[in-house]
Design a protein around this motif. Structure first.
Motif, PDB file in Angstrom:
ATOM      1  N   PRO A   6       0.835  -1.207   0.000  1.00  0.00           N
ATOM      2  CA  PRO A   6       0.000   0.000   0.000  1.00  0.00           C
ATOM      3  C   PRO A   6       0.867   1.253   0.000  1.00  0.00           C
ATOM      4  CG  PRO A   6       0.025  -1.027   2.175  1.00  0.00           C
ATOM      5  CD  PRO A   6       0.802  -1.914   1.264  1.00  0.00           C
ATOM      6  N   PRO A   9       0.705   3.815   4.918  1.00  0.00           N
ATOM      7  CA  PRO A   9       0.799   2.724   5.890  1.00  0.00           C
ATOM      8  C   PRO A   9      -0.555   2.106   6.181  1.00  0.00           C
ATOM      9  CG  PRO A   9       2.118   4.597   6.581  1.00  0.00           C
ATOM     10  CD  PRO A   9       1.319   5.044   5.397  1.00  0.00           C
ATOM     11  N   ALA A  10      -0.499   0.940   6.767  1.00  0.00           N
ATOM     12  CA  ALA A  10      -1.666   0.078   6.796  1.00  0.00           C
ATOM     13  C   ALA A  10      -2.679   0.412   7.882  1.00  0.00           C
ATOM     14  CB  ALA A  10      -1.198  -1.361   6.961  1.00  0.00           C
ATOM     15  N   GLN A  11      -2.334   1.285   8.828  1.00  0.00           N
ATOM     16  CA  GLN A  11      -3.194   1.452  10.005  1.00  0.00           C
ATOM     17  C   GLN A  11      -3.598   0.070  10.491  1.00  0.00           C
ATOM     18  OE1 GLN A  11      -4.110   4.272  11.582  1.00  0.00           O
ATOM     19  NE2 GLN A  11      -3.248   5.787  10.209  1.00  0.00           N
ATOM     20  N   SER A  12      -2.578  -0.726  10.692  1.00  0.00           N
ATOM     21  CA  SER A  12      -2.762  -2.161  10.867  1.00  0.00           C
ATOM     22  C   SER A  12      -3.441  -2.544  12.160  1.00  0.00           C
ATOM     23  CB  SER A  12      -1.395  -2.825  10.843  1.00  0.00           C
ATOM     24  OG  SER A  12      -0.634  -2.346  11.934  1.00  0.00           O
TER      25      SER A  12
ATOM     26  N   SER B 260       1.206  -6.290   5.589  1.00  0.00           N
ATOM     27  CA  SER B 260      -0.006  -5.529   5.900  1.00  0.00           C
ATOM     28  C   SER B 260      -0.266  -5.389   7.402  1.00  0.00           C
ATOM     29  CB  SER B 260      -1.215  -6.188   5.227  1.00  0.00           C
ATOM     30  OG  SER B 260      -1.255  -7.560   5.558  1.00  0.00           O
ATOM     31  N   ASP B 263       3.446  -2.059  10.552  1.00  0.00           N
ATOM     32  CA  ASP B 263       3.820  -0.826   9.847  1.00  0.00           C
ATOM     33  C   ASP B 263       5.284  -0.488  10.075  1.00  0.00           C
ATOM     34  OD1 ASP B 263       1.059  -0.029   8.967  1.00  0.00           O
ATOM     35  OD2 ASP B 263       0.782  -0.319  11.117  1.00  0.00           O
ATOM     36  N   GLY B 369      -2.735   4.093  15.576  1.00  0.00           N
ATOM     37  CA  GLY B 369      -3.393   3.042  14.805  1.00  0.00           C
ATOM     38  C   GLY B 369      -2.439   2.101  14.101  1.00  0.00           C
ATOM     39  N   ARG B 370      -1.155   2.322  14.293  1.00  0.00           N
ATOM     40  CA  ARG B 370      -0.149   1.477  13.620  1.00  0.00           C
ATOM     41  C   ARG B 370       0.453   0.469  14.582  1.00  0.00           C
ATOM     42  NH1 ARG B 370       1.410   5.791   9.883  1.00  0.00           N
ATOM     43  NH2 ARG B 370      -0.591   6.077   8.833  1.00  0.00           N
TER      44      ARG B 370
END
Lengths: 475, 475
Positions: A6, A9-12, B260, B263, B369-370
């Motif tokens: 992506p 970043p993925a906000q995983s 994924s 991050d 959020g990462r």
């Protein structure tokens, strides 16, 4: 794959499910095993050999004998033996253990922990997923490890498995007045919930500060300031008694009184005479606080609300009178846990914890409903005063009566065959030669003299790698 | 008093009120401070001085410079500096701290912990009631301390105060190929609930076993088996990835995918090239598991479900191709946290944690959020793979944007004035002389060369007592 990555970043970590909130109860000691080397010398013999007046070590220090290692055993091998004994005796599979840590100040390496050596017995069973490392802070390291293990069981890291804490140390002093306070030994504790000796959470009091009473900066032998050590030990106890009593009062709604609120008291024991003095001092605090002063102590005008004299300003005759007065209470509350320390010498981190197995052996199910006050002290300074409460666990496997029936401490202490003071001196010379050495095969004692099931150092190779072996267990 | 003592024990512990059950949430890192000595040498200069091909250290090891201590600083003084910086910068009163522990393998004493030296700054503020001791297990000791601190906050021992964890180490190798991987530094972390970088509880995976890849049995310098060290580092990472992924899948209901689901990734860094290899290897695991293989790697027939080659059987050209392929992803996920380690060298316990402040400095509120994947490794062996999640804490004091604004890491790295390779060699010779020595005054560097606010060793007296002083902080 880079093409599919992506651009932003993925906000995983957006939606991580919460963990269950259940917290373990009654966390504490499920079982305890003490190990001490079979090689020992009697203080009576040492007095003669050293040409000191009879009673100097036996009465003056309150000690009966000291255990020593030769070069065949070390802090690692003793830790291996104690840990193996704990698992085997109580039928704990290595797979059931999720935390393992070691308290020590006698490590054989400045980087690699003793814990990694203990992993050998867990690895061979297929379990390497075990948190915890070595805790180092003088004689307090074992207590730090116990508190860490209890915290783990109560934390969200806990996965339902047991914690094992091992303390292992050799205390060895140069020729002179401190040498008779040498000693050696190891303790392994099984920690978990529903414990027969549960930690009283919320009552633990800690004091840490910077002091040079005892330290080990330059080689095999520690640097010791004897009078400062005694002062720090007693002064820290005063501070902790006040902190413990304040927490006790806040939680229980009444003042703490040693006589009625602690059925047993265990102390870190550099030598037994200091334990006698420390316990008498705790009773002295009781007197100054509660005002019940016996006739024999009337001349010192202790009265309700009087201030205890600080350790530095303690008249020798008052201290002596207090120890004498405390004798009957000491006999009941302290003596039943002091045999190992008196017969094996200072075990550093293992010292106070060796008293637990002995208390279980002497007292068993009678510990139920009783409070055990603990004073753990490490020079440098670190110390805690806390308490354990005896209870009947739901799992009969760890019932106090069963633990008592399984304990063999007195028997093992009794069947040791004393060595001569000359043998002890030879072992000390060997320890001096072997300090940080590589490329040797241990000489003393002969493997035949080890108890069955004992781990020992088989070899240190030219690259300083230490190879351990185990003497077959008795059939 | 003996007359009033009960004939039977008191059953003292019959009615102890239960403690409240509330457990802290979102426990993790509230703030981080890195300290490194001002004295450093550039690897470019070292290459010339050592007469090795240009690029051997800078490209071959991936390193830019190494920090060294002289005899003016040691693991204690660096720990003091890092801890003081953390408290001062974030306005934490020493009274607000209830736990303090240290991860190290560079202690100056075999018994007295570095933690007791740190107590000086808490004692002068009137707080000695602080649990925790030194955690020793190679480079993993700091991570063990962080996990202990988090467990404490979640346990019934917690009293609402912060925990502080300090990692401090000097890595120093004898002349030869390992010397350019020397380094020095310290990190202090503030740990508590409502953290901007919270530990993902339940996802932590641990592996411990017995190995002789790196250890320190005989003096100043470690014993190192280089190839075994690299093997153990990578093989342990494989094991932990599998454990972490299994926990992740169980909890999240889907397979873990590095691309994924993480991050950022932080690694213990003996030297940067190993970090590059390790990250490429994690991506390689992704490929073998998820089957998304780029053209450039087609000839190695990686496919969905294929087994990654173990570290021992890894063709050098495949490893090289993987590192090249991973470069873009490495640049995004790993590089932003590697500057300190590349410019200061191996900081042992502080190594992986130095990346945290740097990640905050480079990334700030974008971390919310990462997920940050951590691989902490200590020889011997002990290692954990776990993750932190960026979040917006309720307390604005510890918001990531604010922490970012306050960070001065890049500035401090840049304003160091490099020393010559000869200066570095002189410092190493001094370290050899000072090892376990007493009765000296430190010589290097001059106090003027220390940053304002730095603690330093003022003297070691004839009784090996170490006296520390602090250079006044900048006005």
């Amino acid at each position: 794959m880079a093409a599919t990555a992506p651009a932003t970043p993925a906000q995983s970590a957006g939606a991580v499910p919460a963990l269950p909130q259940q917290q373990a109860d009654h966390v504490g000691i499920l079982a305890a095993e003490v190990y001490f080397p079979n090689t020992m010398v009697r203080h009576e013999e040492l007095e003669k050999h050293d040409g000191v007046p009879s009673g100097k070590y036996t009465v003056g220090l309150g000690q009966q004998g000291l255990a020593f290692c030769g070069d065949r055993e070390d802090a690692v091998s003793m830790a291996l033996t104690a840990c193996k004994r704990l698992l085997e005796k109580h039928g704990i599979s290595p797979m059931e253990v999720g935390r393992l840590e070691v308290g020590t100040e006698s490590s054989v390496d400045s980087s690699k922990s003793i814990k990694t050596y203990l992993m050998m017995m867990f690895e061979e069973a297929g379990n390497t997923d075990i948190e915890g490392v070595d805790c180092v802070q003088a004689c307090y390291g074992g207590t730090a490890a116990v508190l860490n293990a209890a915290n783990w069981v109560e934390s969200r890291s806990w996965d339902g498995r047991y914690a094992v804490v091992v303390m292992s140390d050799i205390s060895l002093y140069p020729a002179g007045p401190a040498r008779p306070t040498s000693g050696a030994g190891a303790v392994a504790l099984l920690i978990g919930p529903d414990a027969p000796l549960a930690l009283e959470r919320g009552l633990s009091a800690t004091h840490m500060s910077h002091a040079y009473d005892f330290y080990k900066p330059s080689g095999l032998y520690p640097a010791v300031d004897g009078p400062l050590s005694v002062y720090c030990y007693l002064n820290t106890m005063d501070l902790l008694l006040a902190r413990y009593a304040a927490k006790f009062e806040k939680r229980m709604g009444r003042a703490f009184c040693l006589e009625s609120d602690a059925d047993h008291a265990l102390f870190h024991a550099p030598y037994n005479k200091l334990v006698q003095k420390a316990f008498a001092r705790l009773l002295y605090h009781d007197m100054c606080k509660h005002g019940e002063v016996p006739e024999a102590l009337a001349k010192w005008s202790l009265r309700d609300g009087s201030h205890p004299r600080p350790p530095m300003a303690m008249p020798a005759d008052l201290e002596k009178a207090l120890v004498a007065h405390a004798f009957a209470t000491y006999d009941r509350k302290v003596r039943p846990s002091t045999c190992v320390a008196r017969q094996c010498g200072n075990m550093y981190t293992a010292s106070i914890w060796s008293g637990i197995q002995q208390l279980i052996e002497t007292t068993g199910a009678s510990l139920e409903g009783r409070r055990v006050l603990m004073y753990s002290y490490g020079s440098g300074i670190s110390a805690s005063m806390f308490s354990l409460v005896g209870r009947r666990p739901e799992a009969p496997r760890f019932a106090l009566a069963r633990l008592q029936a399984m304990s063999d401490l007195a028997m093992r202490l009794a069947r040791r065959v004393p060595k001569s003071p000359e043998d002890f001196e030879q072992a000390v010379q060997l320890a001096e030669q072997r300090y940080c050495a590589g490329n040797y095969k241990p000489e003393l004692p002969a493997i035949e003299e080890l108890e069955p099931g004992t781990f020992y150092l088989a070899e240190v190779d030219a690259r300083y790698r230490r190879i351990y072996a185990r003497k077959p267990a008795a059939q």
